[in-house]
Motif scaffolding. Sequence first.
Motif, PDB file in Angstrom:
ATOM      1  N   ALA A  48     -76.497  78.795  -2.518  1.00 30.44           N
ATOM      2  CA  ALA A  48     -77.648  79.695  -2.564  1.00 30.44           C
ATOM      3  C   ALA A  48     -78.960  78.916  -2.441  1.00 30.44           C
ATOM      4  CB  ALA A  48     -77.634  80.505  -3.858  1.00 30.44           C
ATOM      5  N   GLY A  49     -78.852  77.607  -2.244  1.00 28.35           N
ATOM      6  CA  GLY A  49     -80.042  76.791  -2.064  1.00 28.35           C
ATOM      7  C   GLY A  49     -80.792  76.530  -3.351  1.00 28.35           C
ATOM      8  N   LEU A  50     -80.096  76.547  -4.479  1.00 26.00           N
ATOM      9  CA  LEU A  50     -80.769  76.407  -5.773  1.00 26.00           C
ATOM     10  C   LEU A  50     -80.465  75.084  -6.478  1.00 26.00           C
ATOM     11  CD1 LEU A  50     -80.234  80.083  -7.007  1.00 26.00           C
ATOM     12  CD2 LEU A  50     -82.349  79.042  -6.187  1.00 26.00           C
ATOM     13  N   VAL A  51     -79.906  74.132  -5.737  1.00 30.49           N
ATOM     14  CA  VAL A  51     -79.656  72.814  -6.315  1.00 30.49           C
ATOM     15  C   VAL A  51     -80.555  71.798  -5.627  1.00 30.49           C
ATOM     16  CG1 VAL A  51     -77.972  70.964  -6.583  1.00 30.49           C
ATOM     17  CG2 VAL A  51     -77.262  73.329  -6.921  1.00 30.49           C
ATOM     18  N   GLU A  52     -81.190  70.987  -6.440  1.00 34.58           N
ATOM     19  CA  GLU A  52     -82.059  69.974  -5.874  1.00 34.58           C
ATOM     20  C   GLU A  52     -81.726  68.635  -6.523  1.00 34.58           C
ATOM     21  OE1 GLU A  52     -86.858  69.794  -5.124  1.00 34.58           O
ATOM     22  OE2 GLU A  52     -85.797  71.723  -5.268  1.00 34.58           O
ATOM     23  N   ASP A  53     -81.401  67.680  -5.723  1.00 30.70           N
ATOM     24  CA  ASP A  53     -81.104  66.354  -6.258  1.00 30.70           C
ATOM     25  C   ASP A  53     -79.978  66.443  -7.306  1.00 30.70           C
ATOM     26  OD1 ASP A  53     -81.370  63.622  -6.540  1.00 30.70           O
ATOM     27  OD2 ASP A  53     -82.857  63.807  -8.149  1.00 30.70           O
ATOM     28  N   GLN A  54     -78.932  67.205  -6.975  1.00 25.34           N
ATOM     29  CA  GLN A  54     -77.761  67.377  -7.848  1.00 25.34           C
ATOM     30  C   GLN A  54     -78.086  68.041  -9.185  1.00 25.34           C
ATOM     31  OE1 GLN A  54     -74.969  67.042  -6.424  1.00 25.34           O
ATOM     32  NE2 GLN A  54     -74.271  64.920  -6.301  1.00 25.34           N
ATOM     33  N   ALA A  55     -79.288  68.575  -9.321  1.00 24.82           N
ATOM     34  CA  ALA A  55     -79.674  69.167 -10.598  1.00 24.82           C
ATOM     35  C   ALA A  55     -79.968  70.651 -10.445  1.00 24.82           C
ATOM     36  CB  ALA A  55     -80.902  68.458 -11.163  1.00 24.82           C
ATOM     37  N   PHE A  56     -79.713  71.407 -11.484  1.00 28.10           N
ATOM     38  CA  PHE A  56     -80.018  72.835 -11.442  1.00 28.10           C
ATOM     39  C   PHE A  56     -80.333  73.341 -12.840  1.00 28.10           C
ATOM     40  CE2 PHE A  56     -75.418  72.292 -11.696  1.00 28.10           C
ATOM     41  CZ  PHE A  56     -75.049  73.113 -12.745  1.00 28.10           C
ATOM     42  N   HIS A  57     -80.951  74.518 -12.872  1.00 32.28           N
ATOM     43  CA  HIS A  57     -81.305  75.157 -14.127  1.00 32.28           C
ATOM     44  C   HIS A  57     -80.116  75.960 -14.621  1.00 32.28           C
ATOM     45  CE1 HIS A  57     -83.816  76.965 -17.177  1.00 32.28           C
ATOM     46  NE2 HIS A  57     -83.457  78.180 -16.771  1.00 32.28           N
TER      47      HIS A  57
END
Lengths: 268, 268
Positions: A164-173
């Motif tokens: 869904a394009g919600l991971v950045e640099d292997q990190a997510f909320h």
Amino acid sequence: MRTSFHRLTEFGLLEPSDLAVVSKWTARKRQLPRNREIRRAGAEVKCVYFLLDGWVMSSVLLRSGRRQIVKVHLPGDMLGFPSLALETAGETLETITDATFCPIETGDLGDLFRHHPALATGLFLSSQKERVALMQELSWVGATSAIERLSAFLLDLHDRLAAAGLVEDQAFHLPLTQEQIGDVLGLTSVHVNRTLRVVVSKGLIERRGRQLKVLDPGGLRQLAQNIAPTYAGKEGYLRLMRPDGVVRATGQSCSEASSNPSDLSIGG
Amino acid sequence: MRTSFHRLTEFGLLEPSDLAVVSKWTARKRQLPRNREIRRAGAEVKCVYFLLDGWVMSSVLLRSGRRQIVKVHLPGDMLGFPSLALETAGETLETITDATFCPIETGDLGDLFRHHPALATGLFLSSQKERVALMQELSWVGATSAIERLSAFLLDLHDRLAAAGLVEDQAFHLPLTQEQIGDVLGLTSVHVNRTLRVVVSKGLIERRGRQLKVLDPGGLRQLAQNIAPTYAGKEGYLRLMRPDGVVRATGQSCSEASSNPSDLSIGG
DNA sequence: CGGTTACTTGACCATTCTCAACGCCGGTGG
DNA sequence: CCACCGGCGTTGAGAATGGTCAAGTAACCG
């Protein structure tokens, strides 16, 4: 960059006339703050929902008061489909974060099957995908230890958020409370807490508040005991879309299993 | 007296042209003895199956070697649908008893969506029903004790067998080994054994060999912690089949949850 | 009959639960 | 601005449900 439509296009559909249908769905948006019920179990089934933004959970209640969260929904997911087979809703849908979603009336859904076969087929395949996901979760809960379950769950979230394009640099909320994670995995919040710290201490993940970073995907995948299924994309759709009039070259096509000499074949 | 078609007609479908399709499915029957693989996980997905007679289980393997039986299929069930969404089959299908089934090629399935919308809708609803069943099983395994799980499982089998006309005088043949029951419920065979004897000692069921008789359905239902869903019959179908051209009287129809004053509604 | 598979039972073990207490943080009202 | 409060996270100690290992028995099948 993906959009919340990635779940609708994953099987390679959406002809021009289908697009019109989807944009009709998204014409009416609704928003709810976090921790609100979208629909309670037992309510009348008037529509399903298309989740545009935010996290939503769908849960089943037991008479003992315990609940099982059967699915954590992310943007792009369709909500409430299973209850279409029930007299009244079987699952409670609740927002985890602030959420935006579009109600789709059941009558509009039915139109699909008569007038938009490609889109209907896509929704059908999407439902099968959800069944696979449920089978996976059942196998975690029924046949693995707490740390294995947790690893599998975190990996699954990571992969779905990435889609869904919600991971950045292997990190997510990760907005779930530890109690909610426990209700997904069949554990108590206390044990989720302890198990999370074990995973952290192994250097597999890092937590900063509710931000979660995957440090060692390979290690996590090793802990997770499940053999992750590979979802078919357009091929899943094409498999169903054999051109009309093609003669079946039947033969053994569906009979690989019958190599055993004691097997009988009747009829034909 | 029911037939193995009860699962196809449960949502009130089968127009004359649909009947022709179904009879085409059943033209080619296959039989297998018990304890044989119909299709292994990882195999190519060429067809789904319609189970005419016998018991079949569908299971997921974990890397640890443990397996989770995700569904015990009874006559009338459709097998192998979830794998339609996967590159290669995700579930292993194995016969529990001698079984008779009909392979249905994926291409034939796809035709349904283009030419037999009523039947396609029925299969769609049937898949949603299977999702509900999976959700229920997940809630047993994740959130109840051994005796509660076992009670819920036995009741579920009883009800489904009754729908297939295979229960007589509250008794039915239970061909599963205790190890297989354990693999369904996430328990070991040893614990299944002990738990079964507790259920017997409470006077709720009676076992004679592999014949099982329900003595006290009410008592069992009390033990089973789940709130059993009521499946929609034809109503489930009708909900989708709003006549064309009817104007939506939208209003609050899908908005019961928004009674909270702080909710926002945007778009429209 | 002999061999295999499934069932049964016991003793011990461990993963996970329960109960309880405490600290932290964010929000809210004085 | 500070005090309070509730929700959430954290940690400990003890209990319990269910797992493991092992041995013996009953049922089934060639």
